[in-house]
Design an enzyme around this catalytic site. Structure first.
Site: not given
Length: 268
Positions: A246, A218, A96
Site C-alpha cells: 500500500h 495492495d 491513501s
C-alpha cells in the site's frame, strides 16, 4: 494559529518556480514519506510538504476529534493551507487518505488545483452490494478492538500487511514505529474517518485530471476499488504499477516516479 506551523509545512525546490507541487501523506506516516519522490522535481517546482493534523510534527493542539470524524476536515485544512500560501492551480500528489483529501479539496475549490495524483486511493473501504472495498463490517470491528486493546501490538501486525515486501522487513518496522507515535485516541478517530467514509457519489464531481496509481497487490485497497474510482471520475487515468503493498512511494519509489513524472510535468 499560523497554518504553516500548525501543519509543519516545509518547502523545497525552486522558490521562483512558476508551479507548485504539493504532497499529502497517508495514514501512519508523515511528510518524510515523500523523501524518495520530491527531489526528482526539485529543479522545476516549488515543493510543498505538510503533516496532517494528528500526524508527524503537526501541532498536537491542531487535532480536534470532532473536526476529523470524516475526511472532509482534512480537505478543509488543505484548502485553508493553500489559501494561506496563496497557491492556485497546484499539482497535487496524495497517498491513501492524502489522495482523498486532495480529491475532496479539489471538488470544493477547483481553482486551487491543476491536476492530481492519487496513490492507493479509495472512495470506500467497506464492502457493499456490488462493490468490493476490501473490508467487511466484521473486519473493521476487529480492527478497532485490536487498536483499543493493544495499540503497539496492532501496529506491529498491521504494518507488514500494509507494506507488503516481506523480504524487506525493515520497511514494515519503520512504518510500525511511526504508527506507534500517534496516540491511541487519535489513531481510532483517523481510522474511523478513513474506513467509515463513503465518497463514491462525491468523487464524481471532480473536474480536474486525475492519475490513479495502484500496485498489483495492495492489502488495503483492492484493484476493484481503484477501478471503481477510475470509472466514477471522468478524465481519470488508472495505472497499475509493478510493485506490491500500500506504500509504493516508500517501497518502490523508482516505479512510482516512472509512472507519474510525465503526468506531473504536463503543462496546464
Amino acid at each position: 494559529m499560523d497554518l504553516r506551523r500548525r501543519h509543519h509545512v516545509t518547502f523545497a525546490g525552486r522558490d521562483d518556480a512558476a508551479r507548485s507541487l504539493v504532497f499529502a501523506h497517508g495514514f501512519g506516516t508523515d511528510q518524510r514519506a515523500w523523501a524518495q519522490i520530491w527531489p526528482a522535481f526539485a529543479d522545476e517546482f516549488r515543493i510543498v510538504l505538510y503533516d496532517h493534523a494528528g500526524a508527524g510534527q503537526a501541532d498536537p493542539a491542531a487535532f480536534e476529534q470532532h473536526r476529523y470524524l470524516t475526511m472532509d476536515g482534512y480537505a478543509r485544512d488543505l484548502n485553508a493551507l493553500l489559501d494561506e500560501l496563496r497557491l492556485q492551480e497546484v499539482v497535487f500528489v496524495g497517498h491513501s487518505m492524502g489522495a482523498m483529501t486532495g480529491i475532496l479539496a479539489a471538488i470544493a475549490r477547483p481553482e486551487q488545483f491543476s491536476r492530481l495524483v492519487g496513490i492507493g486511493a479509495s472512495a470506500r473501504y467497506l464492502d457493499g452490494p456490488g462493490y468490493r472495498g476490501g473490508f467487511s463490517e466484521a473486519d473493521l470491528n476487529a480492527l478497532y478492538r485490536a487498536v483499543t486493546t493493544g495499540h503497539d501490538a496492532w501496529a506491529e501486525q498491521f504494518a507488514p500487511v500494509a507494506m507488503g515486501n516481506r523480504d524487506r522487513p525493515e520497511l514494515a518496522e519503520h512504518f510500525a514505529n511511526t504508527i506507534k507515535r500517534v496516540p491511541t485516541d487519535a489513531i481510532l478517530t483517523v481510522l474511523c474517518s478513513i474506513f467509515q467514509c463513503d465518497y463514491r457519489q462525491a468523487v464524481q464531481r471532480l473536474q480536474r485530471p486525475l492519475l490513479l496509481l495502484q500496485t498489483r497487490n495492495d492489502a488495503a485497497v483492492p484493484l476493484e476499488a481503484a477501478e471503481f474510482l477510475h470509472q466514477a471520475i471522468d478524465g481519470s487515468t488508472l495505472r497499475v504499477i509493478d510493485a506490491e503493498g500500500h506504500l509504493p512511494h516508500i517501497s518502490a519509489p523508482e516505479r512510482v516516479l516512472e509512472a507519474l513524472q510525465d503526468f506531473v510535468r504536463a503543462p496546464g
